[in-house]
Design a protein around this motif. Structure first.
Motif, PDB file in Angstrom:
ATOM      1  N   LEU A   1       0.795  -1.096   0.063  1.00  0.00           N
ATOM      2  CA  LEU A   1      -0.018   0.035   0.105  1.00  0.00           C
ATOM      3  C   LEU A   1       0.904   1.316   0.060  1.00  0.00           C
ATOM      4  O   LEU A   1       2.049   1.004   0.433  1.00  0.00           O
ATOM      5  N   PRO A   2       0.336   2.458  -0.588  1.00  0.00           N
ATOM      6  CA  PRO A   2       1.093   3.537  -0.347  1.00  0.00           C
ATOM      7  C   PRO A   2       1.321   4.005   1.132  1.00  0.00           C
ATOM      8  O   PRO A   2       0.513   3.688   1.810  1.00  0.00           O
ATOM      9  N   LEU A   3       2.308   4.641   1.401  1.00  0.00           N
ATOM     10  CA  LEU A   3       2.710   4.893   2.719  1.00  0.00           C
ATOM     11  C   LEU A   3       1.645   5.849   3.601  1.00  0.00           C
ATOM     12  O   LEU A   3       1.089   5.596   4.462  1.00  0.00           O
ATOM     13  N   GLY A   4       1.093   6.857   2.509  1.00  0.00           N
ATOM     14  CA  GLY A   4      -0.016   7.607   3.165  1.00  0.00           C
ATOM     15  C   GLY A   4      -1.130   6.854   3.835  1.00  0.00           C
ATOM     16  O   GLY A   4      -1.849   7.140   4.811  1.00  0.00           O
ATOM     17  N   THR A   5      -1.521   5.830   2.844  1.00  0.00           N
ATOM     18  CA  THR A   5      -2.502   4.899   3.404  1.00  0.00           C
ATOM     19  C   THR A   5      -2.343   4.271   4.580  1.00  0.00           C
ATOM     20  O   THR A   5      -3.204   4.267   5.477  1.00  0.00           O
ATOM     21  N   VAL A   6      -1.155   3.903   4.686  1.00  0.00           N
ATOM     22  CA  VAL A   6      -0.827   3.168   6.250  1.00  0.00           C
ATOM     23  C   VAL A   6      -0.952   3.978   6.950  1.00  0.00           C
ATOM     24  O   VAL A   6      -1.281   3.748   8.353  1.00  0.00           O
TER      25      VAL A   6
END
Lengths: 60, 220
Positions: A38-43
């Motif tokens: 997943l994208p870092l921002g999502t995590v």
């Protein structure tokens, strides 16, 4: 502790998964993002949301 | 004062990169409001236990504090705060097994300085090496940035002192950090060394070295 347990159980699965990986203690958010694909921002947002729900549950 | 920080929940979870963590550490040192928020988030993390996540993860042994004796002392691995307190307890194992939970709670609840420090700092630990036959078992928990340390010695002792040499021996002479105070089955000393400590020595009543430990600061 009972409040935390219940609040964790009530989290959406994707937030609980991210939180479980974070709690292991040996991964950074970047590594968790890579692990989950997943994208870092999502995590980061999943972890922040999960923590805020748990915090609210503890204080309630 | 710099702007308040946003990622305190991630800080409490310990998932930030080192440079992010260092920035937040610096901010927390000067911002009571964010310190309070970080403390709340860290209390949430401290209350978590591995079994609460039904995701398939490896056993949640905190990497920073591999607590080999955890199963013996019967303290659940409820995050690194508990691990730290359990580590402090482990030294006194010979005399105390029952009541560990109560003692852990006592440490966290009654000594605000220690509790706050445990809650607000990422830490490391090391065991003292005996240098004399009469050396008591002793451990130290210390901050990654060297700003504080917490020595736990087995047994109620009033005759000991802890001396500290800085990590950079050219920068200052060794200092006496004081005497561990008896607390039940252990003797404990909490101190803010003037410089980042490089090594500690446990001294007996006449100044003889009973045990020593070298403190290392691995990069995350």
């Amino acid at each position: 502790v009972a409040k935390i347990r219940a609040a964790i159980a009530a989290l959406p699965a994707e937030q609980r998964t991210a939180l479980g990986l974070a709690y292991r203690g040996d991964l950074t958010h970047t590594e968790i993002a890579a692990r989950l694909g997943l994208p870092l921002g999502t995590v980061k947002s999943r972890l922040m949301l999960a923590m805020r729900k748990l915090s609210a549950a503890v204080q309630a | 004062m710099s702007e308040h920080v946003e990622d305190l929940e991630l800080y409490a979870l310990g998932v930030l990169e080192q440079e992010e963590r260092v920035k937040i550490d610096a901010h927390l040192a000067s911002c009571a409001q964010c310190s309070q928020r970080a403390g709340q988030a860290e209390r949430v993390v401290a209350a978590m236990q591995p079994g609460m996540f039904d995701v398939a993860t490896a056993p949640a042994a905190p990497v920073v504090v591999p607590l080999k004796r955890r199963s013996k002392i019967g303290v659940a691995a409820s995050g690194w705060l508990a691990a730290a307190a359990a580590l402090a307890l482990a030294v006194g194992l010979g005399t105390q097994r029952a009541g560990d939970h109560a003692r852990l709670a006592a440490i966290v609840n009654t000594d605000d300085v220690i509790a706050q420090t445990l809650v607000h700092s990422h830490f490391l630990h090391a065991a003292f090496n005996p240098a004399a036959q009469s050396a008591p078992s002793a451990k130290v928990i210390y901050a990654r940035d060297g700003s504080w340390l917490y020595v736990v010695v087995d047994g109620a002792r009033s005759d000991l002192h802890v001396a500290c040499s800085p990590a950079n021996p050219k920068s200052a002479a060794p200092v006496d950090l004081g005497a561990p105070q008896a607390r039940g089955a252990t003797s404990e000393l909490f101190a803010h060394p003037p410089q980042r400590p490089g090594s500690l020595r446990l001294l007996g009543a006449s100044g003889e070295v009973l045990a020593y430990v070298t403190l290392t600061y691995p990069a995350r």
